[in-house]
Motif scaffolding. Structure first.
Motif, PDB file in Angstrom:
ATOM      1  N   ILE A 149       0.847  -1.196   0.000  1.00 10.86           N
ATOM      2  CA  ILE A 149       0.000   0.000   0.000  1.00 10.86           C
ATOM      3  C   ILE A 149       0.878   1.240   0.000  1.00 10.86           C
ATOM      4  CG2 ILE A 149      -1.461   1.361   1.561  1.00 10.86           C
ATOM      5  CD1 ILE A 149      -3.099  -1.117   2.023  1.00 10.86           C
ATOM      6  N   GLY A 150       0.493   2.186  -0.832  1.00  8.85           N
ATOM      7  CA  GLY A 150       1.290   3.407  -0.940  1.00  8.85           C
ATOM      8  C   GLY A 150       2.413   3.286  -1.949  1.00  8.85           C
ATOM      9  N   HIS A 151       2.505   2.115  -2.570  1.00  2.66           N
ATOM     10  CA  HIS A 151       3.551   1.918  -3.577  1.00  2.66           C
ATOM     11  C   HIS A 151       2.914   1.760  -4.952  1.00  2.66           C
ATOM     12  CE1 HIS A 151       6.753   1.420  -0.579  1.00  2.66           C
ATOM     13  NE2 HIS A 151       5.800   0.849   0.157  1.00  2.66           N
ATOM     14  N   ARG A 152       3.611   2.274  -5.927  1.00  2.00           N
ATOM     15  CA  ARG A 152       3.143   2.210  -7.304  1.00  2.00           C
ATOM     16  C   ARG A 152       3.199   0.761  -7.789  1.00  2.00           C
ATOM     17  NH1 ARG A 152       3.712   5.860 -11.912  1.00  2.00           N
ATOM     18  NH2 ARG A 152       3.799   4.491 -13.731  1.00  2.00           N
ATOM     19  N   THR A 153       2.108   0.287  -8.343  1.00  2.00           N
ATOM     20  CA  THR A 153       2.127  -1.048  -8.937  1.00  2.00           C
ATOM     21  C   THR A 153       1.225  -1.051 -10.155  1.00  2.00           C
ATOM     22  OG1 THR A 153       1.710  -3.390  -8.528  1.00  2.00           O
ATOM     23  CG2 THR A 153       0.260  -1.864  -7.417  1.00  2.00           C
ATOM     24  N   PRO A 154       1.607  -1.790 -11.216  1.00  2.00           N
ATOM     25  CA  PRO A 154       0.716  -1.849 -12.385  1.00  2.00           C
ATOM     26  C   PRO A 154      -0.642  -2.424 -11.987  1.00  2.00           C
ATOM     27  CG  PRO A 154       2.868  -2.773 -12.912  1.00  2.00           C
ATOM     28  CD  PRO A 154       2.838  -2.555 -11.426  1.00  2.00           C
ATOM     29  N   ARG A 155      -1.661  -2.033 -12.713  1.00  2.00           N
ATOM     30  CA  ARG A 155      -3.008  -2.529 -12.417  1.00  2.00           C
ATOM     31  C   ARG A 155      -3.066  -4.049 -12.548  1.00  2.00           C
ATOM     32  NH1 ARG A 155      -7.133   1.911 -13.512  1.00  2.00           N
ATOM     33  NH2 ARG A 155      -5.739   3.669 -13.693  1.00  2.00           N
ATOM     34  N   VAL A 156      -3.754  -4.663 -11.597  1.00  2.00           N
ATOM     35  CA  VAL A 156      -3.859  -6.126 -11.652  1.00  2.00           C
ATOM     36  C   VAL A 156      -4.778  -6.572 -12.790  1.00  2.00           C
ATOM     37  CG1 VAL A 156      -3.334  -6.425  -9.199  1.00  2.00           C
ATOM     38  CG2 VAL A 156      -5.731  -6.180  -9.922  1.00  2.00           C
ATOM     39  N   ASP A 157      -5.652  -5.682 -13.241  1.00  2.00           N
ATOM     40  CA  ASP A 157      -6.525  -6.011 -14.369  1.00  2.00           C
ATOM     41  C   ASP A 157      -5.984  -5.438 -15.678  1.00  2.00           C
ATOM     42  OD1 ASP A 157      -6.906  -3.433 -13.385  1.00  2.00           O
ATOM     43  OD2 ASP A 157      -8.991  -3.328 -14.030  1.00  2.00           O
ATOM     44  N   GLY A 158      -4.743  -4.936 -15.614  1.00  2.00           N
ATOM     45  CA  GLY A 158      -4.204  -4.237 -16.774  1.00  2.00           C
ATOM     46  C   GLY A 158      -4.124  -5.096 -18.015  1.00  2.00           C
ATOM     47  N   GLU A 159      -3.625  -6.301 -17.864  1.00  2.00           N
ATOM     48  CA  GLU A 159      -3.433  -7.117 -19.058  1.00  2.00           C
ATOM     49  C   GLU A 159      -4.762  -7.445 -19.730  1.00  2.00           C
ATOM     50  OE1 GLU A 159       0.026  -9.597 -18.603  1.00  2.00           O
ATOM     51  OE2 GLU A 159      -0.791 -10.999 -20.101  1.00  2.00           O
ATOM     52  N   ASN A 160      -5.814  -7.608 -18.945  1.00  2.00           N
ATOM     53  CA  ASN A 160      -7.126  -7.834 -19.559  1.00  2.00           C
ATOM     54  C   ASN A 160      -7.539  -6.656 -20.434  1.00  2.00           C
ATOM     55  OD1 ASN A 160      -7.476 -10.327 -18.437  1.00  2.00           O
ATOM     56  ND2 ASN A 160      -8.753  -9.613 -16.736  1.00  2.00           N
ATOM     57  N   LYS A 161      -7.280  -5.458 -19.941  1.00  2.00           N
ATOM     58  CA  LYS A 161      -7.665  -4.275 -20.708  1.00  2.00           C
ATOM     59  C   LYS A 161      -6.782  -4.092 -21.937  1.00  2.00           C
ATOM     60  CE  LYS A 161      -9.717  -1.639 -16.911  1.00  2.00           C
ATOM     61  NZ  LYS A 161      -9.571  -0.517 -15.951  1.00  2.00           N
ATOM     62  N   LEU A 162      -5.563  -4.572 -21.873  1.00  2.38           N
ATOM     63  CA  LEU A 162      -4.615  -4.323 -22.956  1.00  2.38           C
ATOM     64  C   LEU A 162      -4.674  -5.372 -24.052  1.00  2.38           C
ATOM     65  CD1 LEU A 162      -1.654  -3.200 -20.695  1.00  2.38           C
ATOM     66  CD2 LEU A 162      -3.049  -1.759 -22.179  1.00  2.38           C
ATOM     67  N   THR A 163      -5.368  -6.455 -23.802  1.00  4.41           N
ATOM     68  CA  THR A 163      -5.429  -7.520 -24.798  1.00  4.41           C
ATOM     69  C   THR A 163      -6.826  -7.687 -25.373  1.00  4.41           C
ATOM     70  OG1 THR A 163      -5.839  -9.097 -23.014  1.00  4.41           O
ATOM     71  CG2 THR A 163      -3.558  -8.849 -23.742  1.00  4.41           C
ATOM     72  N   GLN A 168      -7.394   4.334 -17.934  1.00  7.92           N
ATOM     73  CA  GLN A 168      -8.128   4.171 -16.672  1.00  7.92           C
ATOM     74  C   GLN A 168      -9.196   3.115 -16.905  1.00  7.92           C
ATOM     75  OE1 GLN A 168      -9.323   7.937 -14.918  1.00  7.92           O
ATOM     76  NE2 GLN A 168      -7.314   8.813 -15.278  1.00  7.92           N
ATOM     77  N   CYS A 169     -10.306   3.535 -17.511  1.00  9.96           N
ATOM     78  CA  CYS A 169     -11.371   2.547 -17.695  1.00  9.96           C
ATOM     79  C   CYS A 169     -11.006   1.499 -18.733  1.00  9.96           C
ATOM     80  CB  CYS A 169     -12.689   3.240 -18.047  1.00  9.96           C
ATOM     81  SG  CYS A 169     -12.859   3.764 -19.766  1.00  9.96           S
ATOM     82  N   GLY A 170     -10.114   1.828 -19.649  1.00 10.03           N
ATOM     83  CA  GLY A 170      -9.627   0.831 -20.600  1.00 10.03           C
ATOM     84  C   GLY A 170     -10.443   0.699 -21.871  1.00 10.03           C
ATOM     85  N   TYR A 171     -11.504   1.466 -21.990  1.00 11.85           N
ATOM     86  CA  TYR A 171     -12.420   1.256 -23.110  1.00 11.85           C
ATOM     87  C   TYR A 171     -11.874   1.853 -24.411  1.00 11.85           C
ATOM     88  CZ  TYR A 171     -17.012   0.608 -25.299  1.00 11.85           C
ATOM     89  OH  TYR A 171     -18.043   0.206 -26.105  1.00 11.85           O
ATOM     90  N   CYS A 172     -11.188   2.980 -24.313  1.00  8.94           N
ATOM     91  CA  CYS A 172     -10.595   3.554 -25.527  1.00  8.94           C
ATOM     92  C   CYS A 172      -9.246   2.934 -25.826  1.00  8.94           C
ATOM     93  CB  CYS A 172     -10.429   5.078 -25.378  1.00  8.94           C
ATOM     94  SG  CYS A 172      -9.067   5.580 -24.291  1.00  8.94           S
TER      95      CYS A 172
END
Lengths: 733, 175, 335
Positions: free
Chosen positions: A6-20, B111-115
């Motif tokens: 907590i208080g530390h920068r970390t990539p989003r845990v759902d990031g890869e889902n959004k990026l793929t 942020q939301c990831g939609y765009c």
């Protein structure tokens, strides 16, 4: 609190889902046998639907049904109670009668096998209207004030006579055009009925609220309704409470016995899916010769639709932001023939702070005083509205730090005095603020035999990073690495969590998750001290849990997955809940910050651009500095839109929305980006909750538009009091 | 560009369109009024490509057609006979995220990831296009066809410039 | 979007034959205007003829020095074409100021000549619009008309022509090659778009079934500088409130030749002849530019919300001329 995660920068845990492309937004759901719904919007704003020519449309390829006032099933209105969490955005049900109250109100919904078929049929459906005269235009086109709202008033001292006595005073009216949320994912619903049970996928900021509202409307037990919203293409407030399209889709699915999905076209989303209402605000401020505020009065009017009384509470910050013994706010509400407004990012306060912070700038000029100095002279250490001390206020540090980084001391206060080539620089500043709120919340945590931890809560992640901060909390308290923490959100069947709104989700959810972690660990200790267990006979309280393992005083260490596997248990569960407590009677909670803005003004071609924004914001602890900073940076981008571009254009003749699209409603583009320097102060507010976090979604938006307006005045000498500040207002014609 | 046969369809008539999507030959059965965006989503269930406006005004639907970034909402599916289409699902190769995807993750460029899929498709095309200068202002202008209402532009720019180092170093390959 | 037929054409004559001079048939290339309007139910074609396979995607320099641009050359390819960048920088700048990267990758040269107005009442199938539905009236005249035209307006229509590319072509001068059932003909670019007058629905001089096959740019003004300036609310991806495209040749501080066209303020791509006359043989000074700007807007007719466009267009003209002169100096320091 010394923290590892907590208080530390970390990539989003759902990031890869959004990026793929794997993230399952509501629009991305397809189920077997699914039909497509396409609402048909009214093309008048005030009148009556007289006829719909249904038959030819029913004969079109793929068309399964057309729902309208004549055949829509009888349903019940939701009581729309905040307390009972069945609030909806518009209490009027779709197709309830044939009256038309706003442009884009649904008059029918076509359901067809394919999307293209539904759209073609919706466009082919002929409607006949009787348009009534006298559609009431928006607030900006009328002098009417509507009715007074007792609930929005407040005062202290004697502001009227203090104003009369004071030597320096200003009295101005400020206006804000109605704005559109323009969230990238339009409102969308997929509804299916299974054995009398209603399952709804909705792009929602509040699955629990929608579950309860649906249960009221369809007269079902709450447990017979499930609402799912795993990923939301953001909402900014217009997805907090359910809209009529969801009711239409759920009813169609029930009538047809097949799943139905509808994604609102952007035009309809803008017409009937919520907006920030216009406001007209009169500010009367008075000060003594030293700039000490003697009187503050803030009288506002906001607008709403004829079908739902939405109140945007614009005045409240004025009672809290500065030290002043005499202050009063009041508000009126005017019904207009526009689609129903609803909360939009920093609802109310962002509008009120705009007017207040412009008025403060005008007062500083009247006093011939630096505008930052005026704020400092009226600094308060307790909330004058509540008579309670602030839990944690570091606005003075924000002023100091942002002013220094911006170079404010080099400001020449003379209008138009700072030039660079063809351009004039304008420097302005404003205070930023948002109240800190917290709701009751429940959560569940499972320690599982496969070495993973599950945390679940019926709240949502609208892009603010809720998945990630929940995972960080679990990782912090268990020592289990983030990649072994699974977070489930966005399902109404999960333990009841909060709306994703008001910057309350983090402060509300994390304490409940922490309680659930502790409960799960307690359960694990019970298991560990059972018969035939690694710590048989030991006192559970003598065991500690760290780095994913139970450890006794002798240093014996057993990981939870080893323990569970050995005991032939799949998991141990902990239920947690948390709610605000006594601290609410001891302190007032609010976040503060400061924005400093530079604009570049090229008067020979009337070109205005924001070139630099320096901000310092105190939100308590930033659980994830990366996602928190992103919130403020994004709010600055949205605030530029509010200040310079955004306006829903309703034709005053018939109250129809003219710019119902992303081309004619202008939001900030990438090329508009200024240099942005955002600092988040790190002063955990432990009086508020154990993590010291107050939330960050709204605050960045407050203060941007007035800082821009103040900078525009400094550059141009033009005081534009109606947002947005567009080119036409800056030109002398 | 692949040579292909004539296409002719009556109103409402379903025809077969053969195209390559993310390297795989695919066939669509569509009427002429089906738009590429809807065909990708509704028919091929490639739902990573998003609809934000349906009128070429937001960029959420950006895909590559024959290597160029286009708004898939303004292209008919029948116009894609013989074309090569790449969507966000085809950006990663051999289980490895594209440099743009890695940089977006690292820089929190959303942020939301939609765009985001549209942003990344534009970014990936931009990094392969020598006609677009590499300075920040040029990248911002070139990326202005992708609106981000969450306002993550600062991080998007940083991510693109970071990914540029990977792409130009040859560790990545444009889609 | 309603139902329509679709057919590809392999060559020009097949395209023209397939079209059949039928009012309800439309050619489609980039589709960025057409499909947008079909989705809005503003255009309702019965059939589309896809011309993307026609051999019209080349840019070539003719023997007489003019540049011939095929109908389906995209805005992106045209803007970055070496000949365009070197000899017609105004066109390159104008193209790159328009729309977005993605739209420029799709939009074609001929399609952009055919671009439709962005008037919101034109784009709303339920509003009164003489351009869309002759005789139905004009909701813009007394409505929200901030984006509307001040030049070339009529009592029937005040819709703005939105193209940036066309502004550059109007200034540069060009010839359109048209091919239709009656054969091939040529037309000066500045004669192609019509003023709305009494018949705003007749937007251009194309005959039924005719196809724009090429745009041929006049030879550039020798030794000239150029500048395209687009003024708008936000910095990108928006139509102009006012734009000015200037090509200026200066000798010994005097303007030898000037070309000026305006966008965002007129009902068609607007060549400002009066302004050009005011510039000819005058000193290249701000005073001259201001006189030209006055001349360009002298016949402007404002409506309720767009009066600001008159001073804004003047500003665009003055600045574009100043920058074009600077560009000329930089290109020809000896003069």
């Amino acid at each position: 609190m010394d923290t590892q995660v907590i208080g530390h920068r970390t990539p989003r845990v759902d990031g890869e889902n959004k990026l793929t492309g794997r993230a399952d937004y509501t629009t991305d759901w397809y189920v077997e046998d699914m039909l497509h719904g396409y609402p048909v919007p009214a093309s008048i704003a005030h009148g009556t639907l007289e006829a719909l020519d249904i038959e030819p449309v029913l004969a079109m390829p793929g068309v399964v049904a057309v729902y309208h006032h004549g055949n829509f099933p009888r349903l019940y209105r939701s009581p729309s109670s905040q307390a009972h969490q069945d609030q909806v955005s518009e209490v009027r049900l779709p197709f309830e009668d044939e009256r038309i109250h706003y442009d884009g109100q649904y008059v029918a919904m076509v359901v067809a096998e394919r999307y293209e078929q539904a759209r073609a049929a919706a466009q082919a459906l002929q409607a006949r209207y009787r348009q009534d005269d006298g559609a009431r235009p928006g607030l900006l086109y009328t002098r009417e004030d509507g009715r007074p709202l007792e609930s929005e008033g407040g005062s202290r001292g004697d502001p009227e006579s203090a104003y009369e006595r004071a030597p320096v005073k200003i009295d101005h009216v400020y206006g804000i055009a109605p704005e559109s949320h323009m969230q990238m994912e339009m409102h969308a619903t997929l509804a299916q009925w299974r054995d009398g049970r209603l399952i709804v996928h909705e792009s929602s900021q509040g699955v629990i609220y929608q579950q309860k509202a649906m249960a009221r409307i369809f007269d079902l037990p709450e447990e017979q309704v499930e609402v799912i919203s795993h990923y939301i293409g953001s909402g900014f407030g217009n997805k907090l409470f359910m809209w009529p399209h969801a009711v239409a889709v759920a009813a169609a699915a029930r009538e047809l016995g097949r799943p139905v999905k509808a994604v609102l076209p952007r035009q309809q989303d803008m017409e009937s899916g919520g907006n920030r209402p216009a406001s007209r605000q009169r500010l009367r401020l008075a000060a003594d010769e030293q700039g000490r505020l003697q009187s503050m009065r803030h009288d506002s009017t906001t607008e709403t639709s004829f079908v739902h009384p939405y109140v945007d509470s614009v005045g409240s910050p004025t009672l809290s932001l500065y030290a002043c013994d005499n202050a009063a706010i009041s508000q009126h509400l005017l019904e207009v023939n526009h689609g129903t407004p609803c909360p939009m990012r920093a609802p109310g306060e962002v509008s009120g702070i705009y007017a207040l912070e412009c008025a403060m700038d005008e007062l500083a000029i009247a006093l011939d005083m630096d505008p930052l100095e005026l704020r400092r002279r009226n600094y308060n250490h307790e909330d004058p509205a509540k008579g309670l001390p602030w839990s944690s206020k570091h606005l003075d540090t924000c002023y100091d730090s942002a002013a220094r980084r911006f170079g404010w001391e080099r400001r020449d206060s003379a209008v138009g005095s700072m030039t660079e080539g063809d351009e004039i620089l304008g420097w302005g500043m404003a205070t930023s603020s948002w109240f800190a709120g917290r709701q009751p919340c429940m959560a569940r945590v499972e320690l599982r035999a496969d070495g993973t931890v599950l945390a679940a809560c019926g709240t949502q992640d609208i892009g603010t990073g809720t998945y990630t901060v929940v995972a960080q909390t679990v990782a912090e308290l268990t020592g289990v690495p983030l990649d072994r923490v699974e977070v489930r959100l966005g399902e109404s069947s999960l333990p009841a969590g909060p709306l994703s709104g008001g910057s309350m989700a983090t402060a509300t959810t994390l304490p409940a998750v922490a309680a659930a972690v502790r409960a799960a660990i307690d359960e694990l200790k019970e298991v560990a001290t059972d018969e035939d267990a690694p710590f048989t006979g030991a006192d559970p309280d003598g065991l500690t849990f760290r780095d994913g393992a139970l450890v006794d005083a002798q240093g014996k260490r057993v990981t939870f997955d080893e323990l569970l596997t050995g005991q032939k248990l799949g998991s141990v569960n902990g239920d947690g809940q948390a709610a605000p407590g006594d601290e609410q009677q001891q302190y007032s909670f609010r976040s503060f910050g400061a924005h400093f803005v530079e604009v570049r003004w090229d008067p020979a071609i009337t070109r205005l651009r924001v070139s630099r924004v320096v901000s310092s914001i105190d939100i308590g602890r930033a659980v994830n500095p990366a996602t928190a900073r992103n919130q403020v940076e994004g709010a600055i981008v949205m605030g530029m839109g509010m200040g310079l571009f955004e306006k829903l254009d309703y034709d005053p003749r018939d109250a129809r929305l003219i710019n119902n699209n992303y081309s004619d409603y202008i939001v900030t583009s990438h090329a508009d980006m200024p240099d942005i320097d955002v600092e988040l102060l790190d002063n955990p507010d432990y009086a508020f909750n154990e993590f010291g976090a107050r939330g960050v979604g709204e605050i960045g938006l407050t203060g941007i538009a007035p800082a821009i307006a103040n900078a525009v005045y400094h550059a141009t000498g033009k005081r534009i009091r109606e947002l947005p500040i567009t080119i036409d207002k800056l030109l002398d014609i | 560009m692949m040579e292909s046969s004539e296409t002719s369809a009556q109103a409402g008539e379903t025809v077969t369109v053969s195209l390559t999507v993310n390297g795989e030959p695919r066939q669509l059965q569509v009427t002429p009024n089906v738009v590429l965006l809807d065909a990708l989503r509704d028919d091929l269930r490639l739902t990573g490509t998003k609809k934000g406006c349906d009128h070429g005004q937001c960029g959420a639907c950006t895909v590559h057609v024959d290597g160029k970034a286009v708004n898939s909402c303004l292209r008919l599916a029948v116009m894609c006979e013989g074309r090569h289409v790449t969507t966000v699902e085809g950006l990663a190769r051999d289980g490895q995220l594209h440099p743009v995807q890695r940089a977006f993750l690292e820089h929190d460029a959303y942020q939301c990831g939609y765009c985001t899929p549209g942003q990344m498709m534009s970014a990936a095309a931009l990094l392969e296009d020598e006609r677009i200068a590499a300075d920040d202002a040029s990248v911002r202008e070139a990326m202005s066809g992708n609106l981000c209402r969450c306002g993550a532009y600062k991080n998007i720019l940083e991510a693109i410039q970071d990914a540029r180092r990977d792409v130009t170093a040859g560790t990545g390959e444009g889609a | 979007m309603r139902s329509f037929a679709y057919r590809t054409a392999e060559d020009i004559s097949q395209a023209v034959t397939t079209h059949g001079a039928d009012d309800h048939v439309a050619y489609v290339a980039g589709g960025t205007t057409l499909l947008d309007l079909v989705k809005l139910d503003v255009m309702r074609p019965s059939q589309l003829v896809d011309i993307n396979r026609l051999p019209l995607s080349e840019v070539e320099t003719l023997d007489d020095g003019r540049l011939r641009i095929g109908a389906t050359v995209t805005n992106t390819d045209l803007a970055h074409h070496p000949e365009v960048k070197a000899r017609y920088p105004l066109l390159s700048q104008a193209l790159l100021s328009g729309a977005s990267t993605q739209l420029r990758n799709m939009a074609t040269t001929a399609g952009n000549v055919m671009q439709r107005t962005r008037c919101p009442y034109y784009r709303d199938a339920s509003a009164a619009c003489n351009r869309r539905e002759p005789g139905s009236g004009c909701d813009a005249m007394h409505g929200i008309n901030r984006m509307h035209a001040v030049l070339g307006v009529s009592d029937a229509c005040i819709a703005t022509h939105p193209s940036d590319m066309c502004v550059a072509m109007a200034a540069i001068g060009a010839t359109l090659t048209l091919e239709g059932p009656e054969g091939v003909r040529e037309m000066a670019f500045n004669d192609f778009h019509r003023l709305p007058g009494e018949q705003p629905e007749k937007e251009h001089e194309l005959r039924p079934g005719e196809l724009i096959t090429h745009v041929t740019l006049d030879t550039p003004v020798e030794g000239a500088g150029a500048h395209y300036l687009k003024l708008r609310d936000r910095a990108s991806y928006e139509f102009a409130l006012a734009s000015a495209g200037a090509v200026v040749a200066v000798e010994d501080g005097m303007i030898r030749e000037a070309r000026l066209a305006l966008g965002g303020v007129a009902t068609k791509p607007w060549r400002a002849h009066e302004a050009e006359q005011a510039l000819h043989d005058q000193p290249a000074s701000i005073e001259t530019f201001e006189m030209a700007a006055e001349a360009a807007l002298q016949d402007a007719v404002p409506h309720e919300h767009n009066a600001f466009k008159i001073p804004l267009a003047r500003q665009a003209i003055v600045r574009a001329l100043r920058e074009a002169c600077k560009d000329a100096e930089n290109a020809n320091p000896q003069r």
